[in-house]
Write a protein that holds these residues in place. Structure first.
Motif, PDB file in Angstrom:
ATOM      1  N   ALA A  42     -12.168-107.798 -27.053  1.00 43.17           N
ATOM      2  CA  ALA A  42     -12.864-106.803 -27.888  1.00 43.17           C
ATOM      3  C   ALA A  42     -12.943-107.200 -29.364  1.00 43.17           C
ATOM      4  O   ALA A  42     -12.639-106.417 -30.250  1.00 43.17           O
TER       5      ALA A  42
ATOM      6  N   LYS B 225     -16.627-105.590 -27.698  1.00 42.70           N
ATOM      7  CA  LYS B 225     -15.973-104.282 -27.879  1.00 42.70           C
ATOM      8  C   LYS B 225     -16.579-103.273 -26.924  1.00 42.70           C
ATOM      9  O   LYS B 225     -17.768-103.382 -26.580  1.00 42.70           O
ATOM     10  N   SER B 226     -15.816-102.264 -26.552  1.00 41.95           N
ATOM     11  CA  SER B 226     -16.415-101.246 -25.687  1.00 41.95           C
ATOM     12  C   SER B 226     -17.468-100.482 -26.498  1.00 41.95           C
ATOM     13  O   SER B 226     -17.302-100.256 -27.692  1.00 41.95           O
ATOM     14  N   GLY B 227     -18.576-100.185 -25.854  1.00 41.36           N
ATOM     15  CA  GLY B 227     -19.710 -99.570 -26.539  1.00 41.36           C
ATOM     16  C   GLY B 227     -20.649-100.614 -27.135  1.00 41.36           C
ATOM     17  O   GLY B 227     -21.731-100.272 -27.601  1.00 41.36           O
TER      18      GLY B 227
ATOM     19  N   LEU C 238     -20.179-104.565 -16.892  1.00 39.18           N
ATOM     20  CA  LEU C 238     -21.251-104.176 -17.813  1.00 39.18           C
ATOM     21  C   LEU C 238     -22.320-103.378 -17.077  1.00 39.18           C
ATOM     22  O   LEU C 238     -22.562-103.602 -15.887  1.00 39.18           O
TER      23      LEU C 238
ATOM     24  N   GLU D  68     -24.499-103.210 -21.567  1.00 40.82           N
ATOM     25  CA  GLU D  68     -23.605-102.420 -22.413  1.00 40.82           C
ATOM     26  C   GLU D  68     -22.253-102.309 -21.751  1.00 40.82           C
ATOM     27  O   GLU D  68     -22.156-102.168 -20.527  1.00 40.82           O
ATOM     28  N   LYS D  69     -21.226-102.419 -22.592  1.00 40.63           N
ATOM     29  CA  LYS D  69     -19.862-102.254 -22.078  1.00 40.63           C
ATOM     30  C   LYS D  69     -19.502-100.791 -22.267  1.00 40.63           C
ATOM     31  O   LYS D  69     -19.657-100.256 -23.375  1.00 40.63           O
ATOM     32  N   ASN D  70     -19.073-100.161 -21.211  1.00 44.40           N
ATOM     33  CA  ASN D  70     -18.786 -98.722 -21.292  1.00 44.40           C
ATOM     34  C   ASN D  70     -17.740 -98.418 -22.344  1.00 44.40           C
ATOM     35  O   ASN D  70     -16.784 -99.163 -22.494  1.00 44.40           O
ATOM     36  N   GLU D  71     -17.946 -97.303 -23.058  1.00 45.99           N
ATOM     37  CA  GLU D  71     -16.945 -96.813 -24.009  1.00 45.99           C
ATOM     38  C   GLU D  71     -15.700 -96.437 -23.214  1.00 45.99           C
ATOM     39  O   GLU D  71     -15.815 -95.891 -22.121  1.00 45.99           O
ATOM     40  N   LEU D  72     -14.530 -96.731 -23.781  1.00 49.09           N
ATOM     41  CA  LEU D  72     -13.298 -96.317 -23.087  1.00 49.09           C
ATOM     42  C   LEU D  72     -13.171 -94.804 -23.146  1.00 49.09           C
ATOM     43  O   LEU D  72     -13.447 -94.195 -24.181  1.00 49.09           O
TER      44      LEU D  72
END
Ligand SMILES: C[S@@+](CC[C@H](N)C(=O)[O-])C[C@H]1O[C@@H](n2cnc3c(N)ncnc32)[C@H](O)[C@@H]1O
Length: 244
Positions: free
Chosen positions: A122, A151-153, A220, A238-242
């Protein structure tokens, strides 16, 4: 073993622009814009958007080659790290970026393997790769590394050449990639072999749904956009928000 791009570094840019009739520039521009969309949204809400007209984002360009994608990202105001396996390509990237007038503190080009990125999890707001992933020895490993350092998001955007879906376009594509591109390669780069490798590697490479599945397998959410009959594809991920 990965193809050695040191051999074609000096003629790479010229041949690239000729082969794609300049469309590669438009495709990179579009990819850079997509990659920074969430980074822009986040910095605008996290900081005073009036005093920060630039993104303040950190982007990683993987298999950066001679730096054209990094330059597109820099133009949009973020700081960029570019990594590549070829010292010759990196040397051109450093020269081009410095002579384009970007501050030395905003970019860094370093020798590194996409399959073992020397960065913490991240670390980056956006990750890009243009026409690079087809050359990885272990594609899944490279994709997992790119997703890990995002990074997430954040967004990861990949451009890659592929075969067109349409049976009508296919004969023209075959003629162009099997006859004209190797000929251009021998005339301009003095290297027919490298430009015979190109269509073969495109043919073997996963595209469309198969690529989307690979991107989803590394965590992703991904969608594809086709350019010029699908000869080039852009995968926007997109990487999911934690969830807290
Ligand atoms: C076709 S060039 C693309 C260069 C550039 N991204 C562009 O937009 O034109 C492919 C690049 O991928 C690099 N490459 C191949 N395998 C790699 C790896 N495992 N890690 C880092 N770079 C790699 C090559 O050295 C080469 O510079």
């Amino acid at each position: 073993m990965a193809y050695d791009f040191n051999k074609i570094a000096t003629s790479y840019d010229r041949l690239n622009h000729i082969m794609t009739a300049g469309m590669d520039r438009l495709w990179r521009r579009r990819a850079a814009k997509e990659a920074l969309k969430t980074a822009r949204r986040k910095t605008a809400s996290a900081t005073n958007a009036l005093t920060h007209s630039r993104t303040n984002a950190f982007a990683l360009d993987v298999a950066c080659g001679t730096g054209d994608m990094a330059i597109e990202l820099l133009k949009r105001g973020c700081a960029v790290t570019g990594v590549d396996l070829s010292e010759e390509m990196l040397a051109i990237a450093r020269r081009k970026t410095a002579s384009a007038g970007f501050q030395l503190s905003t970019f860094n080009f370093q020798l590194a393997n996409a399959e073992a990125l020397p960065f913490d999890d991240a670390s980056f707001d956006a990750v890009t790769s243009a026409f690079g992933i087809r050359n990885f020895v272990h594609l899944d490993k490279g994709l997992a590394e790119m997703a890990r350092v995002l990074k997430s998001g954040g967004r990861m955007v990949i451009l890659e050449m592929s075969t067109p879906d349409s049976a009508l376009v296919r004969p023209f594509y075959n003629l162009y990639t099997r006859r004209i591109i190797p000929w251009l390669g021998s005339r301009i780069a003095g290297n027919r072999e490298a430009y015979t490798y190109l269509p073969n590697s495109i043919e073997r490479f996963p595209k469309g749904e198969a690529m989307l599945q690979k991107l989803e397998a590394v965590g992703l959410r991904a969608e594809q956009h086709k350019f010029f009959f699908g000869v080039c594809r852009m995968y926007v991920c997109e990487k999911n928000e934690l969830m807290c």
